[in-house]
Design a protein around this motif. Structure first.
Motif, PDB file in Angstrom:
ATOM      1  N   THR A  53       3.222   7.690   6.164  1.00 19.22           N
ATOM      2  CA  THR A  53       4.125   6.577   6.458  1.00 19.22           C
ATOM      3  C   THR A  53       4.066   6.203   7.940  1.00 19.22           C
ATOM      4  OG1 THR A  53       5.611   7.209   4.662  1.00 19.22           O
ATOM      5  CG2 THR A  53       6.524   5.815   6.397  1.00 19.22           C
ATOM      6  N   GLN A  56       0.929   4.262   8.422  1.00 21.52           N
ATOM      7  CA  GLN A  56       0.965   2.973   7.732  1.00 21.52           C
ATOM      8  C   GLN A  56       1.886   1.970   8.417  1.00 21.52           C
ATOM      9  OE1 GLN A  56       2.186   4.252   3.829  1.00 21.52           O
ATOM     10  NE2 GLN A  56       0.102   4.202   3.008  1.00 21.52           N
ATOM     11  N   GLU A  57       2.890   2.460   9.135  1.00 24.61           N
ATOM     12  CA  GLU A  57       3.859   1.559   9.766  1.00 24.61           C
ATOM     13  C   GLU A  57       3.403   1.060  11.131  1.00 24.61           C
ATOM     14  OE1 GLU A  57       7.441   3.848   9.790  1.00 24.61           O
ATOM     15  OE2 GLU A  57       8.031   3.236   7.753  1.00 24.61           O
ATOM     16  N   GLN A  62       0.365  -4.486  10.076  1.00 24.96           N
ATOM     17  CA  GLN A  62       1.281  -5.543   9.641  1.00 24.96           C
ATOM     18  C   GLN A  62       0.707  -6.924   9.957  1.00 24.96           C
ATOM     19  OE1 GLN A  62       3.382  -3.636   8.078  1.00 24.96           O
ATOM     20  NE2 GLN A  62       2.646  -1.878   9.264  1.00 24.96           N
TER      21      GLN A  62
END
Length: 309
Positions: A53, A56-57, A62
């Protein structure tokens, strides 16, 4: 694992006919197998969910496709005959320094100023190196004395040449799979799955010369360590929308154009050296434990990187 320099096809054996290939499920881990160029083994681990996580963040994940093109990614094609297939690659280094370094472009073999990978990715690579000194410290001993390739491992360049790959759109299956053998920079290679599901296909050579094919899906958090310079392999996926896209990091040996020329000379003048090194690496990997850092270890490494900038 796809790019031109690291995926030059060799001609030691013809592509087998379909009826000569036996499908055998997932490749067993931590065993020795014969590939096209030498022995290999496969090690696999999964990262902890909180670490996945955290990676991925990261902000770059994004961003839109257009924004990715402004931060070091480029749009390319390994399957030019597939319509609506989207493939982006970004070439970065995973060393401690937060500035570009001169290196080999794995797509075209030319010199490039390779930018530093996003900080969280570099922290993950550096923490992985630290966690696996039991393997990395022994890799130079897999080569002859004064070997240019052995010297690259001794200099800490293992796993620091990063190709971040992003794919979605039309699936790559069956006849569209790009079977290949990687070149020298993947004598030790780590693949990291961050998003999406892809399938790694591997071919090994049996004692009677017949080919056995193994396939296994790679899901987010999966990590493998192996030597794709030893065996034929391909990566495929089903048709995907962008929100289900595949994001994977291929971690190879960082080298310059001059390094590559020296290694190429070493292994073409004495081909047995390459086979001996691959066999030694396979035996080493088989016996050693491969470890993945925790979130806390990666965050600590990130703090050290940021404090030194």
């Amino acid at each position: 694992m796809g790019n031109l320099v690291s995926n030059r096809k060799t001609s030691k054996f013809e592509v087998p006919k379909a009826e000569e290939i036996r499908d055998a499920g997932a490749l067993p881990l931590d065993q020795l197998f014969l590939g096209q160029n030498g022995l290999f083994t496969m090690k696999e681990k999964g990262m902890e969910p909180d670490l996945l996580t955290f990676l991925q963040e990261d902000a770059w994940l994004q961003q839109s496709d257009e924004e990715l093109l402004t931060i070091g990614f480029r749009q390319t094609a390994d399957n030019p005959y597939l319509e609506n297939h989207h493939y982006f690659e970004g070439y970065f280094h995973g060393q401690k320094e937060n500035h570009p370094i001169q290196s080999l472009n794995p797509r075209d073999g030319q010199k490039m100023e390779k930018p530093a990978a996003p900080a969280r990715i570099r922290a993950f690579i550096q923490a992985t190196q630290e966690k696996n000194q039991n393997i990395l410290a022994k890799l130079p001993g897999c080569f002859h004395e004064n070997s240019p390739m052995g010297n690259l491992f001794a200099s800490g360049n293992a796993l620091c040449d990063l190709a971040i790959q992003i794919r979605y759109g039309t699936g790559i299956v069956q006849d569209h799979l790009n079977w290949h053998v990687d070149t020298f920079n993947s004598m030790v290679h780590m693949g990291v799955a961050l998003q999406g599901v892809r399938t790694l296909h591997v071919r090994r050579v049996e004692d009677d010369g017949k080919i056995t094919k193994h396939s296994k899906p790679q899901v987010p958090g999966d990590i493998y360590l192996s030597s794709p310079a030893a065996f034929k392999h391909a990566v495929g996926h089903e048709t995907l929308q962008r929100n289900d896209r595949i994001v994977a990091i291929q971690c190879r040996v960082l080298m310059t154009v001059e390094d590559y020329a020296n290694v190429h000379k070493e292994f073409t003048e004495e081909p047995t050296k390459k086979r001996e090194a691959l066999d030694n690496i396979a035996k080493l990997l088989k016996e050693e434990v491969f470890s993945v850092p925790t979130l806390e270890e990666v965050k600590l490494t990130l703090e050290k990187l940021e404090s030194s900038e």
